[in-house]
Design a protein around this motif. Sequence first.
Motif, PDB file in Angstrom:
ATOM      1  N   GLU A  68       0.833  -1.212   0.000  1.00 48.64           N
ATOM      2  CA  GLU A  68       0.000   0.000   0.000  1.00 48.64           C
ATOM      3  C   GLU A  68       0.863   1.256   0.000  1.00 48.64           C
ATOM      4  O   GLU A  68       0.598   2.194  -0.759  1.00 48.64           O
ATOM      5  N   SER A  69       1.912   1.302   0.810  1.00 47.35           N
ATOM      6  CA  SER A  69       2.762   2.494   0.850  1.00 47.35           C
ATOM      7  C   SER A  69       3.498   2.691  -0.468  1.00 47.35           C
ATOM      8  O   SER A  69       3.702   3.819  -0.912  1.00 47.35           O
ATOM      9  N   SER A  71       2.346   1.785  -3.439  1.00 48.49           N
ATOM     10  CA  SER A  71       1.392   2.257  -4.444  1.00 48.49           C
ATOM     11  C   SER A  71       1.056   3.726  -4.234  1.00 48.49           C
ATOM     12  O   SER A  71       0.789   4.439  -5.188  1.00 48.49           O
ATOM     13  N   GLN A  72       1.101   4.206  -2.995  1.00 47.32           N
ATOM     14  CA  GLN A  72       0.845   5.623  -2.730  1.00 47.32           C
ATOM     15  C   GLN A  72       2.061   6.475  -3.057  1.00 47.32           C
ATOM     16  O   GLN A  72       1.925   7.655  -3.383  1.00 47.32           O
ATOM     17  N   HIS A  74       4.385   6.053  -5.521  1.00 49.01           N
ATOM     18  CA  HIS A  74       4.769   6.284  -6.920  1.00 49.01           C
ATOM     19  C   HIS A  74       3.876   7.339  -7.564  1.00 49.01           C
ATOM     20  O   HIS A  74       2.775   7.622  -7.134  1.00 49.01           O
ATOM     21  N   ASP A  75       4.389   7.936  -8.599  1.00 49.64           N
ATOM     22  CA  ASP A  75       3.699   9.004  -9.323  1.00 49.64           C
ATOM     23  C   ASP A  75       2.454   8.434  -9.993  1.00 49.64           C
ATOM     24  O   ASP A  75       2.546   7.481 -10.752  1.00 49.64           O
ATOM     25  N   GLN A  76       1.316   9.019  -9.733  1.00 50.99           N
ATOM     26  CA  GLN A  76       0.056   8.539 -10.292  1.00 50.99           C
ATOM     27  C   GLN A  76      -0.207   9.086 -11.697  1.00 50.99           C
ATOM     28  O   GLN A  76      -1.139   8.671 -12.363  1.00 50.99           O
ATOM     29  N   LYS A  77       0.606  10.042 -12.138  1.00 52.59           N
ATOM     30  CA  LYS A  77       0.401  10.658 -13.443  1.00 52.59           C
ATOM     31  C   LYS A  77       0.909   9.732 -14.548  1.00 52.59           C
ATOM     32  O   LYS A  77       1.991   9.172 -14.428  1.00 52.59           O
ATOM     33  N   PRO A  78       0.124   9.566 -15.624  1.00 56.56           N
ATOM     34  CA  PRO A  78       0.577   8.693 -16.721  1.00 56.56           C
ATOM     35  C   PRO A  78       1.864   9.233 -17.353  1.00 56.56           C
ATOM     36  O   PRO A  78       2.097  10.431 -17.406  1.00 56.56           O
TER      37      PRO A  78
END
Length: 85
Positions: A68-69, A71-72, A74-78
């Motif tokens: 979970e940590s 996934s939070q 990393h950069d969520q922008k494509p």
Amino acid sequence: MMAVLTVRNVPEEVHRALRMRAAEHGRSTEAEVRAILAQAVSPESRLLMGDALMNIGRRFHLSDEDVESMSQAHDQKPAEPMGFE
């Protein structure tokens, strides 16, 4: 189109065993041979992506909280495609 395969010089005892095996499975000898060939060339066990990822997590002793940590974090922008201008 299906391929045609001819097998010559099959020993009588092999042919007899194929006929018996086919009868046990309720199919023709030809269908039994197709099933045997299909099984012989299929991978013994397919590794599914989820199983592979789970095995990696276990090897590195990752907990659900670790995943979970990450996934939070990393950069969520494509990602932007590369430009070659």
